[in-house]
Design a protein around this motif. Structure first.
Motif, short mmCIF file in Angstrom:
data_model
loop_
_atom_site.label_atom_id
_atom_site.label_comp_id
_atom_site.label_asym_id
_atom_site.label_seq_id
_atom_site.Cartn_x
_atom_site.Cartn_y
_atom_site.Cartn_z
N LEU A 25 0.84 -1.20 0.00
CA LEU A 25 0.00 0.00 0.00
C LEU A 25 0.87 1.25 0.00
O LEU A 25 0.66 2.18 -0.80
CB LEU A 25 -0.92 -0.02 1.23
CG LEU A 25 -1.72 1.25 1.51
CD1 LEU A 25 -2.71 1.52 0.39
CD2 LEU A 25 -2.45 1.13 2.85
N VAL A 26 1.86 1.29 0.88
CA VAL A 26 2.74 2.46 0.97
C VAL A 26 3.54 2.65 -0.31
O VAL A 26 3.70 3.78 -0.81
CB VAL A 26 3.68 2.32 2.19
CG1 VAL A 26 4.75 3.40 2.17
CG2 VAL A 26 2.89 2.36 3.48
N PHE A 27 4.05 1.55 -0.86
CA PHE A 27 4.86 1.65 -2.08
C PHE A 27 4.07 2.25 -3.24
O PHE A 27 4.60 3.08 -4.00
CB PHE A 27 5.38 0.27 -2.48
CG PHE A 27 6.47 -0.26 -1.57
CD1 PHE A 27 7.23 0.58 -0.80
CD2 PHE A 27 6.73 -1.63 -1.51
CE1 PHE A 27 8.24 0.11 0.04
CE2 PHE A 27 7.73 -2.13 -0.68
CZ PHE A 27 8.48 -1.25 0.10
N ALA A 39 5.55 -3.06 -6.61
CA ALA A 39 5.18 -2.96 -5.20
C ALA A 39 4.87 -4.33 -4.60
O ALA A 39 5.28 -4.63 -3.47
CB ALA A 39 3.96 -2.04 -5.04
N VAL A 40 4.16 -5.16 -5.35
CA VAL A 40 3.80 -6.50 -4.85
C VAL A 40 5.05 -7.35 -4.67
O VAL A 40 5.24 -8.01 -3.63
CB VAL A 40 2.81 -7.19 -5.81
CG1 VAL A 40 2.58 -8.64 -5.39
CG2 VAL A 40 1.48 -6.45 -5.83
N VAL A 41 5.93 -7.34 -5.66
CA VAL A 41 7.14 -8.16 -5.59
C VAL A 41 8.04 -7.69 -4.44
O VAL A 41 8.52 -8.51 -3.64
CB VAL A 41 7.91 -8.11 -6.93
CG1 VAL A 41 9.25 -8.82 -6.81
CG2 VAL A 41 7.08 -8.75 -8.04
N LEU A 82 -1.28 -7.85 -3.13
CA LEU A 82 -2.02 -7.43 -4.33
C LEU A 82 -3.16 -6.48 -3.96
O LEU A 82 -3.36 -5.45 -4.61
CB LEU A 82 -2.58 -8.65 -5.06
CG LEU A 82 -1.57 -9.44 -5.90
CD1 LEU A 82 -2.07 -10.86 -6.15
CD2 LEU A 82 -1.31 -8.73 -7.23
N ALA A 83 -3.88 -6.80 -2.88
CA ALA A 83 -4.98 -5.94 -2.44
C ALA A 83 -4.44 -4.57 -2.01
O ALA A 83 -5.00 -3.53 -2.37
CB ALA A 83 -5.73 -6.60 -1.28
N GLY A 84 -3.33 -4.56 -1.28
CA GLY A 84 -2.74 -3.31 -0.85
C GLY A 84 -2.25 -2.46 -2.01
O GLY A 84 -2.45 -1.24 -2.03
N ALA A 85 -1.64 -3.11 -2.99
CA ALA A 85 -1.13 -2.38 -4.17
C ALA A 85 -2.27 -1.76 -4.96
O ALA A 85 -2.20 -0.60 -5.38
CB ALA A 85 -0.32 -3.32 -5.05
N CYS A 86 -3.35 -2.52 -5.16
CA CYS A 86 -4.50 -2.00 -5.90
C CYS A 86 -5.16 -0.85 -5.15
O CYS A 86 -5.58 0.15 -5.75
CB CYS A 86 -5.52 -3.11 -6.15
SG CYS A 86 -5.00 -4.35 -7.34
N PHE A 87 -5.25 -0.99 -3.82
CA PHE A 87 -5.88 0.04 -3.00
C PHE A 87 -5.06 1.34 -3.04
O PHE A 87 -5.61 2.44 -3.17
CB PHE A 87 -6.03 -0.46 -1.57
CG PHE A 87 -6.99 0.33 -0.74
CD1 PHE A 87 -8.30 0.50 -1.16
CD2 PHE A 87 -6.58 0.91 0.45
CE1 PHE A 87 -9.20 1.23 -0.39
CE2 PHE A 87 -7.47 1.66 1.22
CZ PHE A 87 -8.79 1.81 0.80
#
Length: 356
Positions: free
Chosen positions: A12-14, A60-62, A236-241
């Motif tokens: 999320l932060v990234f 971000a996910v990786v 994945l959820a954090g990155a999309c959010f």
């Protein structure tokens, strides 16, 4: 749980921090979106908006996955790395499509054949790897059984057929998410809900995991690495959010095929690894509806020699042409997605409760 939450928070932060920097980079180089001329006229103002935002989602996910493991001093698993590889490979294919659009200065990128060949190859490699490397319990990340809430015992597939079944899912879901990505925030918001749901599914499967002999019951889940797959799902959820903060209307950046194809591939991978391939049709029904509207439109057009079911497909454009504001369509489709996720999770939990 700490590793799962770390991955989700870091991701999320990234994306919150990294996306505006990518926007600046793309804007300086004028890497903007080209809008189809036959679409809703309101979309023409979006021409030139930076695209390929999926780059920051994938990175971000990786990064969050490996950093979370590094902080917790836990090793990555084969399932987690394989799922990341599928997502990244689909993201690279989407990037090539986005780059073709930018370099040719048009709304069409790779040819349909070229994109399908790329999806086929990635899906086939993922299918073989998902079925070919067993752990000490003899489990592979994927299964040769068709699954709904868990493997269906009487739906066994020979190895080659199982690989084809898996690659079909990779192709179908990557295209479905790709078609959904037509309104500001629509794909990102809907994907956030489904990925968060899969984090819950994996956490539940880990708590009721057959490999945990101390808590395993008669209805335990015979899956591989559910905890680590949950790490990827919440990342994945954090990155999309986080990306949605910049992608919500008016979008400062689009995820492009780089993002939509990566997310679609990740959805397929999660369904395969959790043994919930048919359940994803319910939880991800919004994506099914979007892809189905295109299929129906094309088939009906050909059968009737020019007639149409919808004013325009995918179906979100149909509602725009009916006079709905873009933000109205997006929010109502988010509601549909949320309801489908709730129904899917309810069915998943009810099956376990009833079976006790």
């Amino acid at each position: 749980m700490i590793t799962i939450l770390l991955a989700g928070g870091l991701s999320l932060v990234f994306t919150l921090i990294g996306t505006p920097r990518l926007i600046k980079f793309l804007t300086v180089r004028q890497y903007g979106q080209f809008v189809r001329e036959d679409g809703p006229k309101e979309h023409l103002v979006k021409r030139g908006t930076p695209t390929m935002g999926g780059i920051v989602i994938v990175i971000a996910v990786v990064l969050s996955y490996f950093i979370a493991h590094l902080i917790r001093l836990t090793p990555p698993t084969y399932s987690g790395v394989l799922l990341l590889g599928l997502m990244a490979a689909m993201g690279v294919l989407g990037f090539l499509d986005d780059w073709a659009k930018i370099s040719a200065e048009r709304s069409l990128g790779l040819t349909a054949r070229g994109k399908l060949i790329g999806q086929f190859l990635i899906g086939a490699v993922f299918g073989v790897l998902a079925l070919s490397v067993p752990n000490e319990r003899g489990l592979t990340p994927g299964s040769q059984l068709v699954s709904f809430l868990r493997d269906i015992p009487w739906l066994y597939l020979p190895f080659i057929v199982a690989v084809v079944w898996i690659l079909f899912q990779v192709m179908a879901w990557s295209n479905a998410v790709n078609l959904t990505d037509g309104l500001d925030g629509l794909a990102a918001g809907s994907a956030t809900l489904v990925f968060a749901a899969y984090a819950l599914v994996n956490i539940w499967q880990y708590n009721q995991w057959c490999a945990r002999t101390s808590t395993a019951g008669p209805r335990c889940y015979e899956v591989r690495d559910p905890y680590d797959v949950a790490v990827v799902a919440l990342a994945l959820a954090g990155a999309c959010f986080g990306f949605l903060w910049w992608n919500a209307k008016p979008a400062k950046i689009f995820m492009g095929d780089t993002g939509s194809m990566a997310l679609g591939g990740a959805l397929a991978g999660l369904a395969v690894m959790t043994r919930t391939e048919l359940l994803l049709v319910i939880m991800g029904f919004l994506f099914v509806m979007e892809a189905g509207s295109v299929t129906l439109q094309v088939a009906y057009f050909k059968l009737t020699r020019g007639k149409r079911i919808f004013k325009m497909s995918p179906i979100h454009h149909h509602f725009e042409l009916l006079g709905w504001q873009e933000i109205t369509v997006t929010i109502r489709f988010w509601i549909i997605s949320g309801l489908c996720v709730a129904v899917g999770l309810g069915i998943f939990y009810a099956e376990w409760v009833v079976g006790q």
